[in-house]
Design a protein around this motif. Structure first.
Motif, short mmCIF file in Angstrom:
data_model
loop_
_atom_site.label_atom_id
_atom_site.label_comp_id
_atom_site.label_asym_id
_atom_site.label_seq_id
_atom_site.Cartn_x
_atom_site.Cartn_y
_atom_site.Cartn_z
N LEU A 164 1.01 -1.06 -0.22
CA LEU A 164 -0.10 -0.05 0.13
C LEU A 164 1.07 1.52 -0.31
CD1 LEU A 164 -2.53 0.92 -0.08
CD2 LEU A 164 -2.99 0.81 3.03
N LEU A 165 2.00 1.09 0.85
CA LEU A 165 2.66 2.36 0.65
C LEU A 165 3.56 2.27 -1.10
CD1 LEU A 165 4.53 2.00 4.50
CD2 LEU A 165 2.98 3.94 3.71
N LEU A 166 3.90 1.57 -1.38
CA LEU A 166 4.48 1.06 -2.22
C LEU A 166 3.31 2.04 -4.06
CD1 LEU A 166 6.10 -1.99 -3.07
CD2 LEU A 166 7.59 0.41 -2.68
N VAL A 167 2.20 1.57 -2.99
CA VAL A 167 1.74 2.51 -4.49
C VAL A 167 1.37 3.55 -3.35
CG1 VAL A 167 -1.76 2.51 -5.06
CG2 VAL A 167 -0.20 0.25 -4.79
N LEU A 168 1.19 4.43 -3.10
CA LEU A 168 0.95 5.78 -2.78
C LEU A 168 2.24 6.68 -2.79
CD1 LEU A 168 -0.60 7.43 -0.80
CD2 LEU A 168 1.50 7.32 0.85
N THR A 169 3.23 6.05 -2.99
CA THR A 169 4.62 5.97 -3.23
C THR A 169 4.98 6.62 -4.57
OG1 THR A 169 6.09 5.07 -1.81
CG2 THR A 169 7.48 5.84 -3.50
N ALA A 170 4.19 5.86 -5.84
CA ALA A 170 3.93 5.77 -7.10
C ALA A 170 3.01 6.84 -7.48
CB ALA A 170 3.48 4.32 -7.91
N ALA A 212 9.09 4.14 -8.46
CA ALA A 212 8.10 3.61 -7.50
C ALA A 212 7.33 3.60 -9.39
CB ALA A 212 7.52 3.85 -6.50
N ARG A 213 7.29 4.11 -10.14
CA ARG A 213 6.15 4.51 -10.89
C ARG A 213 6.32 3.62 -11.75
NH1 ARG A 213 8.38 9.93 -10.69
NH2 ARG A 213 8.94 10.83 -12.56
N SER A 214 7.62 3.12 -12.03
CA SER A 214 8.68 2.62 -13.64
C SER A 214 8.19 0.32 -12.51
CB SER A 214 9.85 2.87 -13.84
OG SER A 214 10.86 2.24 -14.22
N PRO A 215 7.28 0.30 -13.26
CA PRO A 215 7.56 -1.14 -13.44
C PRO A 215 8.87 -2.28 -13.67
CG PRO A 215 6.03 -0.77 -14.10
CD PRO A 215 6.47 0.02 -13.88
N ARG A 216 9.40 -1.36 -14.77
CA ARG A 216 10.90 -2.31 -15.18
C ARG A 216 11.80 -1.89 -13.39
NH1 ARG A 216 15.34 -0.85 -17.61
NH2 ARG A 216 14.68 1.50 -17.88
N LEU A 217 11.82 -0.84 -13.88
CA LEU A 217 12.66 -0.53 -12.23
C LEU A 217 12.77 -0.97 -11.23
CD1 LEU A 217 13.97 3.18 -13.50
CD2 LEU A 217 15.23 0.96 -14.20
N LEU A 218 10.77 -1.06 -10.63
CA LEU A 218 10.90 -1.16 -9.52
C LEU A 218 11.48 -3.26 -9.42
CD1 LEU A 218 9.56 -0.22 -6.42
CD2 LEU A 218 7.97 -1.05 -8.09
N THR A 219 10.71 -3.64 -10.51
CA THR A 219 11.33 -4.85 -10.40
C THR A 219 12.36 -5.62 -10.47
OG1 THR A 219 9.34 -5.46 -11.94
CG2 THR A 219 11.11 -7.17 -11.88
N GLN A 220 13.55 -4.79 -10.98
CA GLN A 220 15.34 -4.57 -10.77
C GLN A 220 14.98 -4.77 -9.44
OE1 GLN A 220 15.83 -2.17 -14.51
NE2 GLN A 220 16.30 -3.89 -15.71
N SER A 221 14.81 -3.38 -9.34
CA SER A 221 15.71 -3.08 -7.55
C SER A 221 15.23 -3.81 -6.67
CB SER A 221 15.47 -1.87 -7.09
OG SER A 221 14.94 -0.79 -8.00
N LEU A 222 13.19 -4.60 -6.81
CA LEU A 222 13.70 -5.54 -6.16
C LEU A 222 14.02 -7.03 -6.41
CD1 LEU A 222 11.87 -6.62 -3.45
CD2 LEU A 222 9.81 -6.68 -5.75
N LEU A 223 14.42 -7.40 -7.06
CA LEU A 223 15.43 -8.77 -7.38
C LEU A 223 16.60 -8.50 -6.61
CD1 LEU A 223 14.55 -9.97 -11.63
CD2 LEU A 223 14.00 -10.53 -9.35
N TRP A 224 17.35 -7.23 -6.99
CA TRP A 224 18.72 -7.24 -6.51
C TRP A 224 18.80 -7.02 -4.90
CZ3 TRP A 224 23.08 -7.10 -8.24
CH2 TRP A 224 23.51 -7.55 -9.52
N THR A 225 17.17 -6.31 -4.53
CA THR A 225 17.47 -6.41 -2.87
C THR A 225 17.14 -8.36 -2.61
OG1 THR A 225 15.88 -4.26 -3.23
CG2 THR A 225 15.50 -5.79 -0.86
N VAL A 226 16.38 -8.99 -3.09
CA VAL A 226 16.20 -9.94 -2.67
C VAL A 226 17.73 -11.12 -2.37
CG1 VAL A 226 15.56 -12.27 -3.40
CG2 VAL A 226 13.57 -10.58 -3.70
N GLY A 227 18.67 -10.82 -3.71
CA GLY A 227 19.60 -10.79 -3.70
C GLY A 227 20.53 -10.69 -1.83
N LEU A 228 20.40 -9.35 -2.30
CA LEU A 228 21.23 -9.44 -0.98
C LEU A 228 20.55 -9.93 0.37
CD1 LEU A 228 22.68 -6.17 0.34
CD2 LEU A 228 20.40 -5.00 -0.11
N TRP A 229 19.71 -10.03 0.91
CA TRP A 229 19.06 -10.97 1.56
C TRP A 229 19.41 -11.96 1.62
CZ3 TRP A 229 18.27 -8.55 6.18
CH2 TRP A 229 18.08 -7.36 5.98
N LEU A 230 19.63 -12.46 0.11
CA LEU A 230 19.66 -13.94 0.19
C LEU A 230 21.61 -14.11 0.98
CD1 LEU A 230 18.47 -15.16 -3.18
CD2 LEU A 230 17.51 -16.47 -0.62
#
Length: 275
Positions: A164-170, A212-230
């Protein structure tokens, strides 16, 4: 006021650490530290380097709507910021690193600071995603208990809140100029000069949320974030193994979700609250 806050946070750190150690046998703690596997601890320390590079690469993606960022500058600001947070109270590094990056790349400090907000939201989603893998049994069996049910329900609610916060951010980042004009209306109750400065600040902050308003950039950032926490999970598992603590690799997903709550207390290096 700043010195008072510093004193309060430092006192909180001492109190939390004292509470944690109140039943600890310090002699036994020292013996276990001496018996730890130094090779594994060295390996865990080496993981710190790729961990920081992953953070820097992710930050490049988060900063793209603001302006181009060189990897070396992102890595240097990240290293300095996390070093400051480990020795200073009140998470000073979270303010210092966007300031350093913005200054070195001649970008807006306010916009750079806004990317830290998105970064924290993505961290929360990644940690909860890994926790969901653990609770689903995909990483191995885990004990069934009312506590696990409570953790699962809390994680679900938290994930929904973050989305919900990400939607608000977008929404905020879609029209920074409109956000600025909205804040400008505060001149009805505030001095015009102050309202104007506040409006410009709100507009540049909204611009920094642009990923937050770019699905491509947001997805890429999220994938790097998952890699970080792994990577963080791997480091945690190696450290616990070095001390002879039996834990499955997937078990670190549960552990780090609880640790994230602990380090929310702004003490130097997460001391006290982390433990």
């Amino acid at each position: 006021m700043k010195s008072l806050r510093t004193a309060f946070v430092s006192l909180l750190a001492v109190a939390l650490l004292g509470w944690f150690l109140r039943h600890a046998n310090l002699g036994d703690v020292w013996r276990r530290m001496l018996a730890a596997d130094l090779g594994l601890l060295f390996g865990a320390t080496l993981l710190f380097v790729p961990m920081m590079f992953i953070r820097a690469i992710r930050w490049q993606y988060l900063m793209r709507p603001v302006g181009p960022v060189r990897i070396w500058h992102a890595w240097r600001a990240t290293m300095i910021g996390f070093a400051a947070s480990n020795v200073l109270p009140a998470r000073v590094g979270e303010v210092l690193r966007p300031f350093l990056l913005a200054r070195s790349e001649r970008l807006s400090t306010t916009s750079a600071f806004a990317t830290i907000v998105v970064e924290r939201l993505l961290d929360g989603l990644a940690v909860l995603f890994l926790l969901a893998l653990y609770l689903s049994g995909l990483t191995g069996r885990h004990p069934e208990s009312p506590l696990m049910t409570t953790i699962a329900a809390s994680a679900g609610l938290t994930a929904a809140g973050i989305v919900l916060l990400l939607v608000l951010t977008a929404a905020l980042s879609a029209r920074p100029d409109r956000v600025g004009r909205l804040v400008q209306r505060s001149e009805r109750v505030l001095p015009a000069r102050f309202a104007g400065a506040l409006a410009r600040l709100a507009e540049t902050f909204s611009h920094g949320l642009g990923v937050a308003r770019s699905p491509r950039l947001l997805t890429q950032s999220l994938l790097w974030t998952v890699g970080l926490w792994l990577t963080i999970s791997a480091q945690t598992w190696i450290v616990t193994s070095a001390f002879g603590i039996v834990m499955s690799p997937g078990g670190t997903f549960l552990l780090q979700a609880l640790l994230v709550i602990g380090i929310a207390v702004p003490t130097p290096g997460g001391v006290g609250g982390f433990h």
